[in-house]
Design a protein around this motif. Structure first.
Motif, PDB file in Angstrom:
ATOM      1  N   ASP A  11     -37.865  -0.098   7.107  1.00 15.58           N
ATOM      2  CA  ASP A  11     -36.857   0.944   6.877  1.00 15.58           C
ATOM      3  C   ASP A  11     -35.684   0.844   7.841  1.00 15.58           C
ATOM      4  N   LEU A  12     -35.875   0.167   8.965  1.00 12.42           N
ATOM      5  CA  LEU A  12     -34.819   0.057   9.969  1.00 12.42           C
ATOM      6  C   LEU A  12     -34.106  -1.292   9.918  1.00 12.42           C
ATOM      7  N   MET A  13     -34.201  -1.991   8.813  1.00 17.03           N
ATOM      8  CA  MET A  13     -33.580  -3.306   8.730  1.00 17.03           C
ATOM      9  C   MET A  13     -32.078  -3.236   8.974  1.00 17.03           C
ATOM     10  N   ALA A  14     -31.404  -2.200   8.478  1.00 16.24           N
ATOM     11  CA  ALA A  14     -29.955  -2.080   8.696  1.00 16.24           C
ATOM     12  C   ALA A  14     -29.645  -1.977  10.188  1.00 16.24           C
ATOM     13  N   LEU A  15     -30.474  -1.246  10.910  1.00 23.09           N
ATOM     14  CA  LEU A  15     -30.285  -1.116  12.356  1.00 23.09           C
ATOM     15  C   LEU A  15     -30.545  -2.456  13.040  1.00 23.09           C
ATOM     16  N   ARG A  54     -40.878  -3.503  -4.239  1.00 18.82           N
ATOM     17  CA  ARG A  54     -39.422  -3.607  -4.251  1.00 18.82           C
ATOM     18  C   ARG A  54     -38.841  -3.122  -2.927  1.00 18.82           C
ATOM     19  N   TRP A  55     -37.738  -3.719  -2.532  1.00 25.30           N
ATOM     20  CA  TRP A  55     -37.069  -3.358  -1.283  1.00 25.30           C
ATOM     21  C   TRP A  55     -36.376  -2.018  -1.460  1.00 25.30           C
ATOM     22  N   THR A  56     -36.710  -1.055  -0.611  1.00 24.95           N
ATOM     23  CA  THR A  56     -36.161   0.298  -0.746  1.00 24.95           C
ATOM     24  C   THR A  56     -35.406   0.760   0.498  1.00 24.95           C
ATOM     25  N   ALA A  57     -35.310  -0.080   1.517  1.00 24.85           N
ATOM     26  CA  ALA A  57     -34.675   0.328   2.770  1.00 24.85           C
ATOM     27  C   ALA A  57     -33.166   0.445   2.607  1.00 24.85           C
ATOM     28  N   ALA A  58     -32.559   1.230   3.475  1.00 25.86           N
ATOM     29  CA  ALA A  58     -31.102   1.384   3.488  1.00 25.86           C
ATOM     30  C   ALA A  58     -30.446   0.034   3.741  1.00 25.86           C
ATOM     31  N   MET A  59     -29.326  -0.216   3.050  1.00 28.83           N
ATOM     32  CA  MET A  59     -28.632  -1.492   3.168  1.00 28.83           C
ATOM     33  C   MET A  59     -27.515  -1.464   4.212  1.00 28.83           C
TER      34      MET A  59
END
Length: 331
Positions: free
Chosen positions: A85-89, A128-133
């Protein structure tokens, strides 16, 4: 780094994998201006917030055609089953650390602007990928007048399982082949893709890529498939080239087919002989014990042949089934 991550790292340490990843799976106009002959792997020396080197990520740089300007490709490999979930960070942090390394190493001197960076997340989990982009999507709304302080950093996502097999099969692309292998469920599926890779990767400069694919297949994919596919042996010999993998798969398929056919023949013969023996016994003898029929159906071919020979001249069921077998069942 676990073996699966290490296998992906070795594959995407090859320039052709990066080129096919961009050409095949990033449909943006800016990719048309890249000079792939200038692809160069970068080894950043910075550490992340947990003080570990980012050895599981890969950084490449590439020139824009006809210019001296560089674009940095930050490739984050996520061969895992869960969504971060923190991939954008993370991408925001790693990009800034890359800039810091470029400045401290002297590659970007003081006064010179930093080059653009394209963070690419390659994900092959089943969900499916659901994390913020974008990192901005992780932050609450700013009050009026303060929006200019809201950080923004977006990454590019390639979700391997999002692509259908028929689309991947139509592509002459080594990354598409990798995605197809990840989706494979049968020995024949793997053989087909390996055959295509063996055909495509013929030039001397592709030797290391052939080796990386062979290593990944032998150490990661085939052992994983062997858990649910009896045609694939549990112990895979060490292989250093796709030709070895293709030969091994062909021999395995041939042996499996031969054993499967023989198994079918033996099973059919066993059922036929069991049925024939019971017919003989019912015609010639009376008062057969209840254990006889299940015993006959459970017997192997050699035992059935022996009992049929005895049954031809038998006067009692004891003449067919010796005392040891009869006493064992009756107990």
């Amino acid at each position: 780094m676990n073996p699966h991550d290490l296998g992906y790292n070795k594959l995407f340490s090859q320039a052709q994998m990066v080129q096919d990843l961009i050409n095949g799976f990033i449909r943006e106009d800016w990719t048309k201006g890249l000079d792939f002959f200038t692809l160069e792997k970068v080894n950043p020396v910075y550490v992340s917030d947990d003080f570990r080197k980012r050895i599981d990520d890969l950084v490449w740089k590439i020139r824009w055609q006809g210019t001296d300007r560089w674009l940095y490709i930050y490739l984050i490999l996520e061969p895992q089953s869960t969504v971060d979930d923190l991939m954008a960070l993370r991408t925001d942090l790693y990009t800034k650390l890359l800039y810091q390394d470029l400045r401290q190493s002297g590659k970007i001197p003081h006064g010179q602007k930093f080059p653009p960076v394209a963070p690419i997340v390659l994900y092959n989990g089943k969900s499916r990928w659901t994390a913020a982009m974008d990192v901005a999507d992780l932050i609450e709304e700013y009050p009026p007048g303060l929006e200019i302080c809201r950080p923004r950093m977006r990454y590019l996502l390639i979700d391997a399982h999002h692509y259908q097999n028929d689309v991947l099969s139509s592509m002459h692309n080594v990354v598409a082949a990798l995605f197809r292998l990840e989706k494979s469920r049968t020995l024949e599926d793997v053989r087909q893709v390996v055959h295509e890779l063996d055909t495509w990767l013929k030039s001397p400069e592709q030797k290391e890529l052939r080796r990386a694919f062979a290593s990944w297949l032998g150490q990661i994919l085939l052992p994983r498939l062997s858990k649910t596919n009896p045609a694939i042996p549990e112990t895979i010999p060490e292989m250093n080239d796709l030709k070895e993998v293709h030969t091994m798969l062909a021999e395995t398929a041939e042996r499996w087919t031969r054993e499967w056919k023989q198994e079918g023949l033996d099973e059919g013969l066993q059922k036929g002989n069991a049925t024939a023996l019971l017919r003989i016994l019912r015609r010639r003898l009376s008062n057969l014990p209840t254990w006889v029929e299940p015993k006959v159906h459970a017997a192997n071919l050699d035992t059935l042949d022996k009992w049929i020979d005895r049954a031809i001249d038998a006067r009692t069921w004891q003449d067919v089934f010796d005392d040891d077998a009869a006493s064992e069942i009756s107990e």
